[in-house]
Design a protein around this motif. Structure first.
Motif, PDB file in Angstrom:
ATOM      1  N   SER A   1     -14.509   8.514  -2.453  1.00  0.00           N
ATOM      2  CA  SER A   1     -13.381   9.127  -3.162  1.00  0.00           C
ATOM      3  C   SER A   1     -13.841  10.328  -3.986  1.00  0.00           C
ATOM      4  CB  SER A   1     -12.682   8.107  -4.056  1.00  0.00           C
ATOM      5  OG  SER A   1     -13.476   7.774  -5.174  1.00  0.00           O
TER       6      SER A   1
ATOM      7  N   ILE B   1      -7.626   9.167   1.764  1.00  0.00           N
ATOM      8  CA  ILE B   1      -6.470   8.488   1.169  1.00  0.00           C
ATOM      9  C   ILE B   1      -6.546   8.449  -0.357  1.00  0.00           C
ATOM     10  CG2 ILE B   1      -5.063   6.412   1.165  1.00  0.00           C
ATOM     11  CD1 ILE B   1      -5.176   7.892   3.855  1.00  0.00           C
ATOM     12  N   VAL B   2      -7.631   7.873  -0.887  1.00  0.00           N
ATOM     13  CA  VAL B   2      -7.763   7.744  -2.349  1.00  0.00           C
ATOM     14  C   VAL B   2      -7.794   9.115  -3.011  1.00  0.00           C
ATOM     15  CG1 VAL B   2      -9.229   6.916  -4.238  1.00  0.00           C
ATOM     16  CG2 VAL B   2      -8.927   5.519  -2.189  1.00  0.00           C
TER      17      VAL B   2
ATOM     18  N   SER C   1      -2.582   1.327  -9.788  1.00  0.00           N
ATOM     19  CA  SER C   1      -3.878   1.586  -9.155  1.00  0.00           C
ATOM     20  C   SER C   1      -4.697   0.315  -8.982  1.00  0.00           C
ATOM     21  CB  SER C   1      -4.679   2.598  -9.986  1.00  0.00           C
ATOM     22  OG  SER C   1      -4.012   3.828 -10.054  1.00  0.00           O
TER      23      SER C   1
ATOM     24  N   LEU D   1      -3.356  -1.324  -6.053  1.00  0.00           N
ATOM     25  CA  LEU D   1      -3.620  -0.546  -4.843  1.00  0.00           C
ATOM     26  C   LEU D   1      -5.002  -0.870  -4.275  1.00  0.00           C
ATOM     27  CD1 LEU D   1      -2.940   1.832  -2.875  1.00  0.00           C
ATOM     28  CD2 LEU D   1      -4.004   3.351  -4.553  1.00  0.00           C
TER      29      LEU D   1
ATOM     30  N   VAL E   1      -4.161  10.704  -2.955  1.00  0.00           N
ATOM     31  CA  VAL E   1      -3.278   9.989  -3.890  1.00  0.00           C
ATOM     32  C   VAL E   1      -3.736  10.212  -5.331  1.00  0.00           C
ATOM     33  CG1 VAL E   1      -2.508   7.705  -4.647  1.00  0.00           C
ATOM     34  CG2 VAL E   1      -2.614   8.237  -2.217  1.00  0.00           C
TER      35      VAL E   1
ATOM     36  N   TYR F   1       2.737   1.519  -3.406  1.00  0.00           N
ATOM     37  CA  TYR F   1       1.803   1.930  -4.463  1.00  0.00           C
ATOM     38  C   TYR F   1       1.478   3.423  -4.361  1.00  0.00           C
ATOM     39  CZ  TYR F   1       0.909  -3.090  -5.201  1.00  0.00           C
ATOM     40  OH  TYR F   1       1.019  -4.436  -5.460  1.00  0.00           O
ATOM     41  N   CYS F   2       1.191   3.896  -3.150  1.00  0.00           N
ATOM     42  CA  CYS F   2       0.819   5.311  -2.965  1.00  0.00           C
ATOM     43  C   CYS F   2       1.963   6.239  -3.365  1.00  0.00           C
ATOM     44  CB  CYS F   2       0.407   5.575  -1.512  1.00  0.00           C
ATOM     45  SG  CYS F   2      -1.205   4.904  -1.068  1.00  0.00           S
TER      46      CYS F   2
ATOM     47  N   PHE G   1       0.834  -1.201   0.000  1.00  0.00           N
ATOM     48  CA  PHE G   1       0.000   0.000   0.000  1.00  0.00           C
ATOM     49  C   PHE G   1       0.873   1.257   0.000  1.00  0.00           C
ATOM     50  CE2 PHE G   1      -2.087   3.373   2.468  1.00  0.00           C
ATOM     51  CZ  PHE G   1      -3.271   3.550   1.744  1.00  0.00           C
TER      52      PHE G   1
END
Length: 352
Positions: free
Chosen positions: A91, A247-248, A222, A225, A251, A33-34, A30
């Motif tokens: 999101s 978070i989403v 993604s 992720l 990012v 990926y971020c 995680f």
């Protein structure tokens, strides 16, 4: 800073591929990926900034918003595929809040520390205010009211109808700004002439190639992720709502965050505002309805119905932004006000 992001891309992308095949810890993946997505987003931001120098602030801001939102759109499509409707809606909420409060707030604050008073095209600001009222307040609040007494099937049909109307009006708004009324509402902005004198970092062809490659890389990272959300949420005690809203959204909108702040620091407020507000309008009037239509192809369809906290925070953010930006001027204190509102809402979503 560019060298750091370049290094992160060349390290992060291979690590993302290796880690996925080696089944590393979900939390470690995680984080990788971020960081990789944020680094890739910086390349997208630099490429669109180069295109903005050639095309002008309006088209440049639109390009930045479009490719910035492409990251979030890709993440959301894979989340829809996994049936994570709550994460997708959250999101979208986070994107609206992030653009109107965090991106605009940081831009106004950072630019205001260097310049006591910054101005931007007041006619664009008022035009965008009307669209914000429609795209966020009308199109999101009305479904919540009407669907209270509707069946699940009627709710979905209503959402599809609203989505088609939103996309049509958004395309009409672009046609209005870029074709029929292009150049009609101009201000004597010295930044505009300075824009044409500036040399782009990359040529048009190179910028477009980098945009395409970065978008493909983001699509791959993604997808992986999304598979870590459940494990990470359980490990840190994060709700599906918090992951989506904060978070989403952060990012997914990293490219816009960085570019808008840089533009504000350079006193190019037309581009900074176009990125922040234009990106919000694109999310509300194009990305969200497009996801509703795309969800029809998956096992679980997504209606355009948000939770009450999501609705209230989005409406509040839209009204606050309209109030602050309608005079075509800004300063660091107005930026601090937007940031304060974002942090209050972020704490609320964390504790929900």
């Amino acid at each position: 800073m560019n060298k750091i992001f370049t290094a992160l891309v060349f390290i992060g992308v291979p690590l993302s591929v290796v880690g996925t095949f080696m089944h590393w810890s979900s939390i470690l993946l995680f984080i990788i990926y971020c960081i990789t997505i944020i680094a890739l987003a910086s390349f997208m931001g630099r490429a669109t900034e180069s295109l903005a120098v050639v095309a002008g602030p309006r088209i440049g801001g639109l390009l930045n918003a479009t490719f910035g939102n492409a990251v979030e759109l890709i993440i959301s499509i894979f989340a829809l595929k996994e049936g994570l409707i709550g994460v997708v809606l959250a999101s979208l909420t986070g994107s609206v809040l992030g653009n109107l409060l965090l991106v605009a707030g940081l831009s106004f604050f950072v630019g205001g520390l260097k310049y006591k008073r910054q101005s931007f095209n007041v006619f664009d600001a008022r035009h965008n205010s009307g669209l914000l009222m429609f795209g966020v307040i009308v199109a999101f609040v009305i479904p919540e009211i009407f669907t209270k007494t509707m069946t699940k099937n009627d709710t979905l049909n209503f959402s599809v109808g609203i989505s088609i109307i939103l996309i049509t009006l958004y395309l009409a708004a672009l046609f209005f700004k870029l074709v029929t009324h292009r150049g009609v509402y101009l201000t004597d902005d010295k930044n505009e002439s300075r824009n044409h004198e500036e040399e782009p970092e990359w040529g048009t062809r190179k910028a477009l190639i980098i945009l395409a490659l970065a978008t493909l890389a983001v699509a791959y990272v993604s997808e992986n992720l999304v598979h870590t959300f459940e494990s990470v949420g359980e490990a840190f005690g994060w709700s599906e709502l918090f992951i989506g809203v904060v978070i989403v959204a952060i990012v997914g909108n990293a490219a816009e965050h960085a570019t808008a702040i840089i533009m504000a620091y350079k006193n190019k407020m037309d581009i900074a505002v176009e990125i922040a507000v234009g990106s919000t309008l694109q999310v509300a009037m194009f990305v969200a309805p497009l996801l509703v239509l795309l969800s029809l192809m998956f096992p679980v369809a997504m209606p355009l119905v948000f939770t009450l906290p999501e609705l209230i925070t989005m409406v509040t953010a839209a009204l606050l932004m309209i109030t602050i930006s309608n005079d075509g001027e800004t300063n660091w204190f107005e930026g601090a006000t937007l940031l304060a509102a974002y942090f209050i809402m972020g704490i609320g979503f964390y504790l929900l």
